[in-house]
Enzyme design. Sequence first.
Site, PDB file in Angstrom:
ATOM      1  N   TYR A  33       0.673  -1.351   0.113  1.00 37.21           N
ATOM      2  CA  TYR A  33      -0.220   0.078   0.147  1.00 37.21           C
ATOM      3  C   TYR A  33       0.841   1.138   0.041  1.00 37.21           C
ATOM      4  CZ  TYR A  33       1.037   1.090   4.954  1.00 37.21           C
ATOM      5  OH  TYR A  33       1.641   1.158   6.225  1.00 37.21           O
ATOM      6  N   GLU A 182      12.110   2.267  14.147  1.00 34.11           N
ATOM      7  CA  GLU A 182      11.239   3.285  13.686  1.00 34.11           C
ATOM      8  C   GLU A 182       9.972   3.173  14.564  1.00 34.11           C
ATOM      9  OE1 GLU A 182      10.238   2.146   9.462  1.00 34.11           O
ATOM     10  OE2 GLU A 182       9.874   0.274  10.190  1.00 34.11           O
ATOM     11  N   LEU A 206      11.117   1.027   7.138  1.00 33.80           N
ATOM     12  CA  LEU A 206      10.595   1.519   5.791  1.00 33.80           C
ATOM     13  C   LEU A 206      11.416   2.854   5.342  1.00 33.80           C
ATOM     14  CD1 LEU A 206       8.121   1.238   3.952  1.00 33.80           C
ATOM     15  CD2 LEU A 206       7.183   3.099   4.944  1.00 33.80           C
TER      16      LEU A 206
HETATM   17  N1  PLP Z   1       7.863   3.649   8.765  1.00 34.73           N
HETATM   18  C1  PLP Z   1       6.801   2.992   9.024  1.00 34.73           C
HETATM   19  C2  PLP Z   1       6.720   1.626   9.539  1.00 34.73           C
HETATM   20  C3  PLP Z   1       5.464   3.602   8.290  1.00 34.73           C
HETATM   21  O1  PLP Z   1       4.415   2.867   8.088  1.00 34.73           O
HETATM   22  C4  PLP Z   1       5.478   4.463   7.924  1.00 34.73           C
HETATM   23  C5  PLP Z   1       4.452   5.226   6.955  1.00 34.73           C
HETATM   24  O2  PLP Z   1       3.250   4.840   7.007  1.00 34.73           O
HETATM   25  C6  PLP Z   1       6.852   5.320   7.735  1.00 34.73           C
HETATM   26  C7  PLP Z   1       8.087   4.992   8.153  1.00 34.73           C
HETATM   27  C8  PLP Z   1       6.876   6.855   7.160  1.00 34.73           C
HETATM   28  O3  PLP Z   1       7.086   6.729   5.651  1.00 34.73           O
HETATM   29  P1  PLP Z   1       6.551   7.831   4.711  1.00 34.73           P
HETATM   30  O4  PLP Z   1       7.318   9.064   5.100  1.00 34.73           O
HETATM   31  O5  PLP Z   1       6.759   7.309   3.257  1.00 34.73           O
HETATM   32  O6  PLP Z   1       4.934   7.946   4.809  1.00 34.73           O
END
Ligand code: PLP
Length: 286
Positions: A33, A182, A206
């Site tokens: 997603y 994270e 991520l």
């Molecule tokens: N880490 C995790 C586990 C996430 O689910 C998300 C966003 O949903 C992020 C980091 C931040 O990513 P982004 O800046 O692309 O939203």
Amino acid sequence: MTRTVYVNGEYLPETEAKVSIFDRGFLMADAVYEVTSVLDGKLIDFDGHAVRLKRSLDELEMAEPCSQQELLEIHRKLVDLNGIVAGLVYLQVTRGSDGDRDFVFPAADTPPSLVLFTQSKPSLADSPESKRGAKIISIEDIRWGRRDIKTGQLLYPSMGKMMAKKAGCDDAWMIEDGYVTEGTSNNAYFVKNGKIVTRPLSNDILHGITRKAVLRLAQEAQMEVEERLFTIDEAKTADEAFTTSASAFVMPVVEIDGATLGDGTPGPIARRLREIYLDEARKTAI
Ligand code: PLP
């Protein structure tokens, strides 16, 4: 108000949209997603999300449901049909279904499912939490080892968020082998003596779209950035801390495991980065 959503080529009222009960997204979380923010009716960093989606699909040998240009058109049409000024567009691609349940993937030509819907959030860029700062607890990171792929397996992050709520806090940071990975749905940072510290990219976290933009903007603003592993104790004794995500931008953190950071209000670097990021995001939105 009934939203118009997108399901496999059709724009439908949300009450009429359907996906098979055999869909592997439903049965096995065999899905990836993306969440793209909308400000002033425009999409923030759409290209970044489209590129990461392609990477997630490739890593899982899942077919692309359509071209990047078609995805952009679907996003824009949903924003338009639902009159979204500020909010989110949620997109999910699943491996689809061949009409039964099996651990073995269906034939490669089985069409993937593509679902998108909008969420209106008028105060997205101006949330009360961003003004007071978030309170964080730490929890063990027991997720799988490919957190760089944005899959729909969100049960443990949801449980982490619930653990935080039960503790009277807003969110949880996860810890593996003694180091912070994270947040449940965001990347994590602390600031000490003016230096911003965050975990380097790997399969453990991520690769945040907001992280990439914020680190670039921090460097352009002559802020010092260090990408290295860090412990929760370092974060607890930091001058300030924050998280980044597409849905909350730069979110100041004011408390970690009961320890107050600085004077307990959002720190100057987090506030400045939030301002710079939102400014740039609005300017480059499409
Ligand atoms: N880490 C995790 C586990 C996430 O689910 C998300 C966003 O949903 C992020 C980091 C931040 O990513 P982004 O800046 O692309 O939203």
